[in-house]
Design a protein around this motif. Structure first.
Motif, PDB file in Angstrom:
ATOM      1  N   LEU A 243      20.478  23.066 -28.302  1.00 37.13           N
ATOM      2  CA  LEU A 243      20.933  22.880 -26.932  1.00 37.13           C
ATOM      3  C   LEU A 243      22.455  22.823 -26.857  1.00 37.13           C
ATOM      4  CD1 LEU A 243      19.787  22.396 -24.037  1.00 37.13           C
ATOM      5  CD2 LEU A 243      20.103  19.948 -24.458  1.00 37.13           C
ATOM      6  N   ALA A 244      23.091  22.161 -27.838  1.00 35.94           N
ATOM      7  CA  ALA A 244      24.547  22.058 -27.838  1.00 35.94           C
ATOM      8  C   ALA A 244      25.207  23.409 -28.068  1.00 35.94           C
ATOM      9  CB  ALA A 244      24.990  21.066 -28.911  1.00 35.94           C
ATOM     10  N   HIS A 245      24.545  24.288 -28.790  1.00 35.06           N
ATOM     11  CA  HIS A 245      25.131  25.600 -29.084  1.00 35.06           C
ATOM     12  C   HIS A 245      25.052  26.541 -27.880  1.00 35.06           C
ATOM     13  CE1 HIS A 245      26.459  28.868 -31.686  1.00 35.06           C
ATOM     14  NE2 HIS A 245      25.540  29.619 -31.102  1.00 35.06           N
ATOM     15  N   LYS A 246      23.914  26.589 -27.197  1.00 35.41           N
ATOM     16  CA  LYS A 246      23.719  27.517 -26.081  1.00 35.41           C
ATOM     17  C   LYS A 246      23.974  26.881 -24.718  1.00 35.41           C
ATOM     18  CE  LYS A 246      20.264  30.322 -28.489  1.00 35.41           C
ATOM     19  NZ  LYS A 246      18.870  30.865 -28.435  1.00 35.41           N
ATOM     20  N   GLY A 247      23.929  25.546 -24.669  1.00 32.76           N
ATOM     21  CA  GLY A 247      24.077  24.864 -23.389  1.00 32.76           C
ATOM     22  C   GLY A 247      22.747  24.755 -22.659  1.00 32.76           C
ATOM     23  N   GLY A 248      22.662  23.832 -21.743  1.00 32.83           N
ATOM     24  CA  GLY A 248      21.443  23.651 -20.960  1.00 32.83           C
ATOM     25  C   GLY A 248      21.620  22.553 -19.931  1.00 32.83           C
ATOM     26  N   VAL A 249      20.629  22.416 -19.064  1.00 29.67           N
ATOM     27  CA  VAL A 249      20.664  21.437 -17.975  1.00 29.67           C
ATOM     28  C   VAL A 249      19.519  20.452 -18.167  1.00 29.67           C
ATOM     29  CG1 VAL A 249      20.672  21.074 -15.486  1.00 29.67           C
ATOM     30  CG2 VAL A 249      21.640  23.178 -16.429  1.00 29.67           C
ATOM     31  N   ILE A 250      19.850  19.167 -18.253  1.00 27.81           N
ATOM     32  CA  ILE A 250      18.860  18.110 -18.412  1.00 27.81           C
ATOM     33  C   ILE A 250      18.862  17.240 -17.155  1.00 27.81           C
ATOM     34  CG2 ILE A 250      18.135  16.106 -19.765  1.00 27.81           C
ATOM     35  CD1 ILE A 250      17.859  18.674 -21.299  1.00 27.81           C
ATOM     36  N   GLY A 251      17.676  16.989 -16.647  1.00 30.65           N
ATOM     37  CA  GLY A 251      17.538  16.129 -15.475  1.00 30.65           C
ATOM     38  C   GLY A 251      17.165  14.711 -15.867  1.00 30.65           C
ATOM     39  N   VAL A 252      17.917  13.742 -15.338  1.00 33.87           N
ATOM     40  CA  VAL A 252      17.566  12.331 -15.479  1.00 33.87           C
ATOM     41  C   VAL A 252      16.980  11.902 -14.141  1.00 33.87           C
ATOM     42  CG1 VAL A 252      18.395  10.002 -15.938  1.00 33.87           C
ATOM     43  CG2 VAL A 252      19.399  11.937 -17.158  1.00 33.87           C
ATOM     44  N   ILE A 253      15.671  11.732 -14.092  1.00 39.38           N
ATOM     45  CA  ILE A 253      14.990  11.426 -12.827  1.00 39.38           C
ATOM     46  C   ILE A 253      14.772   9.924 -12.733  1.00 39.38           C
ATOM     47  CG2 ILE A 253      12.908  11.770 -11.472  1.00 39.38           C
ATOM     48  CD1 ILE A 253      13.817  14.376 -14.033  1.00 39.38           C
ATOM     49  N   ILE A 254      15.307   9.339 -11.665  1.00 37.12           N
ATOM     50  CA  ILE A 254      15.153   7.902 -11.413  1.00 37.12           C
ATOM     51  C   ILE A 254      14.206   7.737 -10.237  1.00 37.12           C
ATOM     52  CG2 ILE A 254      16.333   5.728 -10.943  1.00 37.12           C
ATOM     53  CD1 ILE A 254      18.898   6.963 -11.992  1.00 37.12           C
ATOM     54  N   ASN A 255      13.101   7.075 -10.478  1.00 35.53           N
ATOM     55  CA  ASN A 255      12.055   6.924  -9.462  1.00 35.53           C
ATOM     56  C   ASN A 255      11.993   5.478  -8.994  1.00 35.53           C
ATOM     57  OD1 ASN A 255       9.869   7.188  -7.818  1.00 35.53           O
ATOM     58  ND2 ASN A 255       8.440   7.845  -9.406  1.00 35.53           N
ATOM     59  N   TRP A 256      12.280   5.276  -7.701  1.00 36.24           N
ATOM     60  CA  TRP A 256      12.206   3.942  -7.091  1.00 36.24           C
ATOM     61  C   TRP A 256      10.945   3.872  -6.227  1.00 36.24           C
ATOM     62  CZ3 TRP A 256      15.653  -0.107  -7.810  1.00 36.24           C
ATOM     63  CH2 TRP A 256      16.860   0.184  -8.451  1.00 36.24           C
ATOM     64  N   ASN A 257       9.824   3.507  -6.799  1.00 38.14           N
ATOM     65  CA  ASN A 257       8.603   3.251  -6.036  1.00 38.14           C
ATOM     66  C   ASN A 257       8.460   1.739  -5.886  1.00 38.14           C
ATOM     67  OD1 ASN A 257       7.876   5.881  -5.596  1.00 38.14           O
ATOM     68  ND2 ASN A 257       6.560   6.020  -7.395  1.00 38.14           N
ATOM     69  N   CYS A 258       8.625   1.265  -4.670  1.00 41.82           N
ATOM     70  CA  CYS A 258       8.708  -0.182  -4.430  1.00 41.82           C
ATOM     71  C   CYS A 258       7.631  -0.640  -3.454  1.00 41.82           C
ATOM     72  CB  CYS A 258      10.086  -0.554  -3.869  1.00 41.82           C
ATOM     73  SG  CYS A 258      11.453  -0.187  -4.991  1.00 41.82           S
ATOM     74  N   ASP A 259       6.896  -1.661  -3.863  1.00 40.81           N
ATOM     75  CA  ASP A 259       5.954  -2.349  -2.973  1.00 40.81           C
ATOM     76  C   ASP A 259       6.675  -3.569  -2.420  1.00 40.81           C
ATOM     77  OD1 ASP A 259       3.924  -3.596  -1.664  1.00 40.81           O
ATOM     78  OD2 ASP A 259       2.485  -3.544  -3.329  1.00 40.81           O
ATOM     79  N   LEU A 260       7.129  -3.464  -1.183  1.00 44.03           N
ATOM     80  CA  LEU A 260       7.945  -4.527  -0.596  1.00 44.03           C
ATOM     81  C   LEU A 260       7.121  -5.715  -0.139  1.00 44.03           C
ATOM     82  CD1 LEU A 260      10.555  -2.396   1.385  1.00 44.03           C
ATOM     83  CD2 LEU A 260      10.627  -3.226  -0.973  1.00 44.03           C
ATOM     84  N   ASP A 261       5.795  -5.655  -0.300  1.00 43.26           N
ATOM     85  CA  ASP A 261       4.975  -6.850  -0.062  1.00 43.26           C
ATOM     86  C   ASP A 261       5.110  -7.835  -1.221  1.00 43.26           C
ATOM     87  OD1 ASP A 261       3.988  -5.942   2.379  1.00 43.26           O
ATOM     88  OD2 ASP A 261       2.385  -4.805   1.409  1.00 43.26           O
ATOM     89  N   LEU A 262       5.597  -7.341  -2.360  1.00 41.52           N
ATOM     90  CA  LEU A 262       5.856  -8.204  -3.510  1.00 41.52           C
ATOM     91  C   LEU A 262       7.297  -8.675  -3.476  1.00 41.52           C
ATOM     92  CD1 LEU A 262       4.053  -6.036  -6.234  1.00 41.52           C
ATOM     93  CD2 LEU A 262       3.085  -7.886  -4.838  1.00 41.52           C
ATOM     94  N   CYS A 263       7.686  -9.510  -4.438  1.00 42.33           N
ATOM     95  CA  CYS A 263       9.048 -10.021  -4.473  1.00 42.33           C
ATOM     96  C   CYS A 263      10.014  -8.904  -4.903  1.00 42.33           C
ATOM     97  CB  CYS A 263       9.159 -11.215  -5.414  1.00 42.33           C
ATOM     98  SG  CYS A 263       8.704 -10.858  -7.129  1.00 42.33           S
TER      99      CYS A 263
END
Length: 403
Positions: A243-263
């Motif tokens: 990957l370092a030699h040819k290059g590439g795109v990496i996705g860092v996916i942050i998922n905020w699934n929140c149940d606001l009935d909880l604390c």
């Protein structure tokens, strides 16, 4: 005939239908009825209310802020590289590029020189093969009309007015990825759900020196916002050297699934990593870009160093959904559940009137037609006398016994 048909349709328009309840003592049919009701009930209780949480009002796509910062030092064959040189853009954001390999064309100045052989139709044998003023959008400059010797070998190419010497694939090559797996990336992220007026950042600790010592680990420190570049590439399922030699795109996916009935402490991000560029498509895979460093020689001649950079581009993508109890969706889904239970009765009626041995008897008992005296005054159909109990018994003495 048409008049009779129209009169019949007009008369039927004023009919009123009301359900008639018949108890059919048939264990097989009763078993099917109860099983269909049970399956519908389980679907709504388990999937609709427990899994999908349809009793909540929801909001998707939170408002998000992202700040990134890269740290680390690496070396090429003859140079030490720091963050200021291998990170583009330097200010940090949702997209950051980390250079891992470069091709350098040094000391370019404005002038005339042979065109690169990689440009289509750039080779020539005489000046007649080169048209003065011709511009190739894939080339490096405007042709002067001369056919000149190439930089090396016996070949000739058309001369161009450009930054010389042009990039021709013989530039100096430097690999920066030797120490790159240990680079660290700080990803600060905060989200806001405006419908519920809820905001939160993803740094759990309030200690001032927390970020100096922590590194993200799914088990020991899942809320540290500092990631090793090698860890991200590994979790995306890629080989770091390739990957370092040819290059590439990496996705860092942050998922905020929140149940606001909880604390509030129960609302925390989940991370996933994957490669975004098509790995197995040679025309689209990889990642590279060019930039120049400009300076002057003796204070007069403008000179630049052209750099073609290959690197790992990190795209931080934030998404999620928040839910909170609301009376309106709860009532709607409860009403839908109660209504859907009637599907069992519809299915059993269809079986009863279509496939049962005595379906005609059941149909006769299920559907009755009654005409009142008001209907007679309105010119509707004359009353149809219903069979008496004695007639019904005499014609089908076992009929009621089967219901």
């Amino acid at each position: 005939m048409v008049r009779r048909l129209a009169r019949g349709c007009w008369s039927a328009f004023w009919d009123y239908e009301t359900p008639k309840v018949i108890v059919v003592r048939n264990r097989r049919l009763g078993f099917v009825h109860r099983m269909v009701q049970l399956l519908i009930l389980l679907y709504f209780v388990w999937y609709v209310f427990i899994v999908q949480k349809s009793y909540q009002d929801s909001e998707t796509g939170p408002e998000s802020s992202i700040i990134t910062k890269v740290k680390g030092i690496t070396m090429s064959e003859d140079k030490v590289w720091d963050v200021e040189e291998y990170v583009k853009p330097p200010e940090g954001g949702s997209v950051v590029s980390i250079i891992t390999r470069i091709e350098v064309t040094p000391s370019q100045t404005l002038g005339t020189c042979p065109e690169s052989m990689r440009v289509h139709s750039s080779t020539c044998h005489s000046d007649d093969d080169c048209i003065a003023g011709q511009l190739d959008m894939q080339g490096n400059g405007i042709r002067t009309g001369h056919c000149v010797p190439y930089y090396h070998g016996d070949s000739k190419t058309c001369e161009v007015s450009a930054w010389c010497p042009v990039e021709d694939g013989t530039s100096d090559n430097h690999f920066l990825g030797k120490m790159a797996p240990n680079f660290t990336i700080l990803i600060k992220n905060s989200i806001h759900y405006p419908k519920f007026k809820f905001s939160k950042g993803k740094i759990a600790s309030q200690k001032s020196d927390y970020l100096k010592h922590c590194t993200f680990d799914q088990d020991s420190d899942p809320y540290c916002p500092i990631f090793r570049l090698g860890f991200i590439v590994e979790k995306a399922g890629e080989n770091f050297t390739e990957l370092a030699h040819k290059g590439g795109v990496i996705g860092v996916i942050i998922n905020w699934n929140c149940d606001l009935d909880l604390c509030e402490s129960e609302c925390n991000p989940k991370y996933s990593f994957r490669r975004l560029d098509p790995k197995y498509d040679p025309a689209s895979s990889g990642y590279n870009f060019r930039f120049g460093k400009y300076y002057k020689i003796n204070g007069t001649t403008t000179t630049r160093t052209l750099i073609k950079a290959y690197g790992i581009r990190i795209d931080v993508i934030v998404h999620g959904q928040a839910g909170k109890f609301s009376l309106i969706p709860t009532i709607i889904n409860l009403a839908t559940a109660l209504t859907s239970i009637g599907v069992g009765s519809f299915l059993c009626d269809w079986i009863l009137l279509t496939f049962m041995n005595k379906n005609k008897l059941y149909s006769h008992k299920k559907f009755d037609k009654v005409v009142d005296t008001l209907g007679q005054h309105m010119g509707q159909r004359p009353p149809v006398p219903e069979p008496s109990q004695q007639d019904s018994t005499s014609t089908d003495p076992k009929g009621l016994a089967q219901l």
